[in-house]
Every structure is written in structure tokens, then in C-alpha cells.
Design a protein around this motif. Structure first.
Motif, PDB file in Angstrom:
ATOM      1  N   SER A 106       0.931  -1.243   0.005  1.00 12.52           N
ATOM      2  CA  SER A 106      -0.217  -0.033   0.016  1.00 12.52           C
ATOM      3  C   SER A 106       0.778   1.086  -0.097  1.00 12.52           C
ATOM      4  N   CYS A 107       0.155   2.506   0.095  1.00 13.00           N
ATOM      5  CA  CYS A 107       0.997   3.713   0.239  1.00 13.00           C
ATOM      6  C   CYS A 107       1.766   3.835   1.080  1.00 13.00           C
ATOM      7  N   ALA A 108       3.259   3.900   0.653  1.00  6.94           N
ATOM      8  CA  ALA A 108       4.244   4.031   1.769  1.00  6.94           C
ATOM      9  C   ALA A 108       4.346   5.295   2.622  1.00  6.94           C
ATOM     10  N   MET A 109       3.680   6.343   1.981  1.00 11.98           N
ATOM     11  CA  MET A 109       3.571   7.407   2.866  1.00 11.98           C
ATOM     12  C   MET A 109       3.047   7.302   4.127  1.00 11.98           C
ATOM     13  N   ALA A 110       1.719   6.600   3.863  1.00 13.91           N
ATOM     14  CA  ALA A 110       0.744   6.296   5.011  1.00 13.91           C
ATOM     15  C   ALA A 110       1.469   5.336   6.046  1.00 13.91           C
ATOM     16  N   ALA A 111       2.338   4.311   5.603  1.00 11.17           N
ATOM     17  CA  ALA A 111       2.900   3.356   6.520  1.00 11.17           C
ATOM     18  C   ALA A 111       4.242   3.671   6.973  1.00 11.17           C
ATOM     19  N   LEU A 112       4.970   4.684   6.366  1.00 13.98           N
ATOM     20  CA  LEU A 112       6.021   5.017   6.817  1.00 13.98           C
ATOM     21  C   LEU A 112       6.339   6.427   7.361  1.00 13.98           C
ATOM     22  N   ALA A 113       5.578   7.409   7.006  1.00 11.81           N
ATOM     23  CA  ALA A 113       5.887   8.739   7.154  1.00 11.81           C
ATOM     24  C   ALA A 113       6.370   9.100   8.566  1.00 11.81           C
ATOM     25  N   PRO A 114       6.057   8.467   9.702  1.00 14.76           N
ATOM     26  CA  PRO A 114       6.444   8.743  11.027  1.00 14.76           C
ATOM     27  C   PRO A 114       8.181   8.292  10.954  1.00 14.76           C
ATOM     28  N   GLU A 115       8.451   7.335  10.236  1.00 10.24           N
ATOM     29  CA  GLU A 115       9.658   6.727  10.265  1.00 10.24           C
ATOM     30  C   GLU A 115      10.727   7.450   9.105  1.00 10.24           C
ATOM     31  N   VAL A 116      10.261   8.084   8.267  1.00 14.36           N
ATOM     32  CA  VAL A 116      10.865   8.771   7.230  1.00 14.36           C
ATOM     33  C   VAL A 116      11.398  10.085   7.914  1.00 14.36           C
ATOM     34  N   THR A 117      10.463  10.700   8.738  1.00 11.94           N
ATOM     35  CA  THR A 117      11.002  11.893   9.397  1.00 11.94           C
ATOM     36  C   THR A 117      12.153  11.795  10.273  1.00 11.94           C
ATOM     37  N   ARG A 118      12.599  10.352  10.733  1.00  9.66           N
ATOM     38  CA  ARG A 118      13.866  10.159  11.647  1.00  9.66           C
ATOM     39  C   ARG A 118      14.883   9.643  10.915  1.00  9.66           C
ATOM     40  N   ARG A 119      14.770   9.669   9.433  1.00  4.31           N
ATOM     41  CA  ARG A 119      15.921   9.205   8.652  1.00  4.31           C
ATOM     42  C   ARG A 119      16.754  10.482   8.209  1.00  4.31           C
ATOM     43  N   PRO A 120      18.029  10.004   7.816  1.00  4.34           N
ATOM     44  CA  PRO A 120      18.935  11.407   7.446  1.00  4.34           C
ATOM     45  C   PRO A 120      18.260  12.090   6.176  1.00  4.34           C
ATOM     46  N   LYS A 121      18.663  13.400   5.972  1.00  2.00           N
ATOM     47  CA  LYS A 121      18.172  14.181   5.248  1.00  2.00           C
ATOM     48  C   LYS A 121      18.190  13.987   3.765  1.00  2.00           C
ATOM     49  N   ALA A 122      19.117  13.180   3.266  1.00  2.52           N
ATOM     50  CA  ALA A 122      19.284  12.594   2.023  1.00  2.52           C
ATOM     51  C   ALA A 122      18.126  11.752   1.682  1.00  2.52           C
ATOM     52  N   THR A 123      17.881  10.748   2.582  1.00  2.31           N
ATOM     53  CA  THR A 123      16.825   9.993   2.577  1.00  2.31           C
ATOM     54  C   THR A 123      15.513  10.378   2.370  1.00  2.31           C
ATOM     55  N   ARG A 124      15.338  11.333   3.387  1.00  2.00           N
ATOM     56  CA  ARG A 124      14.088  12.211   3.483  1.00  2.00           C
ATOM     57  C   ARG A 124      13.947  12.933   2.064  1.00  2.00           C
ATOM     58  N   ALA A 125      14.929  13.489   1.457  1.00  2.00           N
ATOM     59  CA  ALA A 125      14.777  14.468   0.336  1.00  2.00           C
ATOM     60  C   ALA A 125      14.418  13.466  -0.778  1.00  2.00           C
ATOM     61  N   ALA A 126      15.028  12.300  -1.028  1.00  2.00           N
ATOM     62  CA  ALA A 126      14.711  11.186  -2.025  1.00  2.00           C
ATOM     63  C   ALA A 126      13.154  10.953  -1.997  1.00  2.00           C
ATOM     64  N   PHE A 127      12.766  10.723  -0.733  1.00  2.52           N
ATOM     65  CA  PHE A 127      11.422  10.106  -0.597  1.00  2.52           C
ATOM     66  C   PHE A 127      10.509  11.333  -1.041  1.00  2.52           C
ATOM     67  N   GLY A 128      10.866  12.622  -0.565  1.00  5.82           N
ATOM     68  CA  GLY A 128      10.003  13.795  -0.693  1.00  5.82           C
ATOM     69  C   GLY A 128       9.800  13.943  -2.219  1.00  5.82           C
ATOM     70  N   LYS A 129      10.920  13.712  -3.157  1.00  7.98           N
ATOM     71  CA  LYS A 129      10.684  13.813  -4.641  1.00  7.98           C
ATOM     72  C   LYS A 129       9.527  13.149  -5.288  1.00  7.98           C
ATOM     73  N   GLU A 130       9.540  11.827  -4.798  1.00  8.18           N
ATOM     74  CA  GLU A 130       8.512  10.856  -5.392  1.00  8.18           C
ATOM     75  C   GLU A 130       7.081  11.321  -4.699  1.00  8.18           C
ATOM     76  N   LEU A 131       7.099  11.842  -3.551  1.00  8.45           N
ATOM     77  CA  LEU A 131       5.699  12.420  -2.961  1.00  8.45           C
ATOM     78  C   LEU A 131       5.258  13.742  -3.665  1.00  8.45           C
ATOM     79  N   GLN A 132       6.177  14.366  -4.058  1.00  6.20           N
ATOM     80  CA  GLN A 132       5.729  15.730  -5.032  1.00  6.20           C
ATOM     81  C   GLN A 132       5.304  15.205  -6.328  1.00  6.20           C
ATOM     82  N   ARG A 133       5.951  14.211  -6.844  1.00  5.05           N
ATOM     83  CA  ARG A 133       5.144  13.620  -8.065  1.00  5.05           C
ATOM     84  C   ARG A 133       3.838  13.230  -7.982  1.00  5.05           C
ATOM     85  N   LEU A 134       3.691  12.538  -6.807  1.00  6.54           N
ATOM     86  CA  LEU A 134       2.365  12.301  -6.687  1.00  6.54           C
ATOM     87  C   LEU A 134       1.144  13.295  -6.481  1.00  6.54           C
ATOM     88  N   ILE A 135       1.608  14.266  -5.575  1.00  5.96           N
ATOM     89  CA  ILE A 135       0.847  15.468  -5.253  1.00  5.96           C
ATOM     90  C   ILE A 135       0.660  16.104  -6.579  1.00  5.96           C
TER      91      ILE A 135
END
Length: 211
Positions: A106-135
Motif C-alpha cells: 500500500s501507500c508507503a507514505m501512510a505506512a512509513l511517514a513517521p519513520e521517514v522523518t527520523r531518517r537522514p536528510k538525503a533519505t527524506r529528500a529522495a522520498f520527498g521527490k516521489e511524494l511531490q510527483r504524486l501530489i
């Protein structure tokens, strides 16, 4: 001479990332150990560092793959990208019992958002780019008479409603109530988009009376 055919290492690498992407969504990043992941891929723990510099390197790849390959992402971004998104169909899919009940795909953002916020900046930025495409894709399902900025702002609000409703529905153990939360979330998201057939307030009142 190599023991394996050309491309074997790349295929193995991809398989480990795919397994991690599913298990991280189902169990959480910190709930999944490297040894267990490698065993699922039919490999030894010692072979991990032939593919990844660290667990965080795997986490970054797996999170990106989890979002870009999730059923919710595919339904939005890859479904006839030349045409506006069928937002009503997307909302109905996202807040369906089937999507709620399959966290591993299912949606990785719903499943993993709280954990992503605790990852290093580079990981959050890469994840964020895909989220922006979806938005951005969600925004194409909104009325063209609105400015691009207005549509984008609404798209963020709609997705926040979808994600929050899905997370809340998963928290609730009572299946009937969980289904009602999904229904309320669908109605509210569609109302926010100007597509609701029944005002959110009336739907909430109806659910309240039933309970």
C-alpha cells in the motif's frame, strides 16, 4: 571466470530492495533486521555489504521503491499520465478496505511517514521527490479554472486527508468502525475537492446515528 551470469548481482540487489520495501511497510524500518532480509532473499548475512554500504543505504533505496511502486502511487502517477487524474476513482481506491488491509504493497507514505522523518536528510529528500510527483498528479484531477498554485495546495490537503484517514482506519480494531472511518474520509476528501455527492457533515451525522 564468474560463477554467475552477467547481471546476477544487479538482479540480487534489486530483489533485496524489493523485499525490504514490502517488509518495511508491513513491519517498520527498525522492526526488520539485515539478517532476516538477506534470509528472505536466499542470501547470507555476510553478503549484505557486497550490495550496500550500510543499512541506511538500503533503507534509502527501499523507501524510494516503496513509494514509487506502491499500488496508491501507481494508480495515481502511472495511470494514463497524459490525461487528468480521475480523482474520484483515486479517492475511492485509496480509502478502500482492500488498500487498508494490504500494508506491504500500500501507500508507503501512510505506512512509513513517521519513520521517514527520523531518517537522514538525503533519505527524506529522495522520498520527498516521489511524494511531490504524486501530489502534482493529484492536482491534475482538480478543476482547470483554479490556478496551478491553488490546485497544488488543494492536492496537498486532499492527500493529507487520505493519508490520515487510512492511518486512523488501520489503528481501529473494530472493522465496522474502521470501514466507517474510510467512508467518512472518502466523503471529506471529495468534499474538499468539490466532488462530494453528500456533504461531509450529513455523512458524519448519519454514521453517528447508526452507532
Amino acid at each position: 571466470m564468474s560463477r554467475y551470469e552477467k547481471g546476477h548481482k544487479a538482479d540480487t540487489h534489486r530483489r533485496v530492495v524489493e523485499i525490504a520495501a514490502q517488509r518495511f511497510r508491513a513491519e517498520g524500518v527498525d522492526g526488520v533486521g539485515v539478517a532476516s532480509l538477506m534470509a528472505d532473499a536466499g542470501l547470507t548475512h555476510g553478503g549484505f555489504y557486497a550490495h550496500f554500504a550500510s543499512k541506511e543505504a538500503l533503507v534509502k533505496e527501499a523507501l524510494i521503491l516503496a513509494l514509487s511502486s506502491s499500488s496508491a502511487y501507481a494508480k495515481g502517477v502511472t495511470a494514463d499520465p497524459a490525461s487528468p487524474l480521475d480523482l474520484r476513482a483515486y479517492v475511492d481506491f485509496y480509502l478502500s478496505p482492500a488498500h487498508r488491509d494490504k500494508p506491504a504493497t500500500s501507500c508507503a507514505m501512510a505506512a512509513l511517514a513517521p519513520e521517514v522523518t527520523r531518517r537522514p536528510k538525503a533519505t527524506r529528500a529522495a522520498f520527498g521527490k516521489e511524494l511531490q510527483r504524486l501530489i502534482a498528479r493529484i492536482s491534475t484531477g482538480l478543476p482547470e479554472k483554479l490556478s496551478p498554485e491553488h490546485r497544488l495546495g488543494l492536492a496537498y490537503g486532499i492527500f493529507a486527508q487520505l493519508m490520515g484517514s487510512l492511518q486512523l482506519a488501520r489503528v481501529i480494531a473494530d472493522k465496522a468502525l474502521s470501514d466507517q472511518v474510510l467512508a467518512l474520509g472518502r466523503n471529506n476528501a471529495l468534499a474538499f475537492a468539490g466532488l462530494a455527492q453528500q456533504p461531509a457533515g450529513e455523512k458524519a451525522a448519519a454514521v453517528s446515528k447508526k452507532r
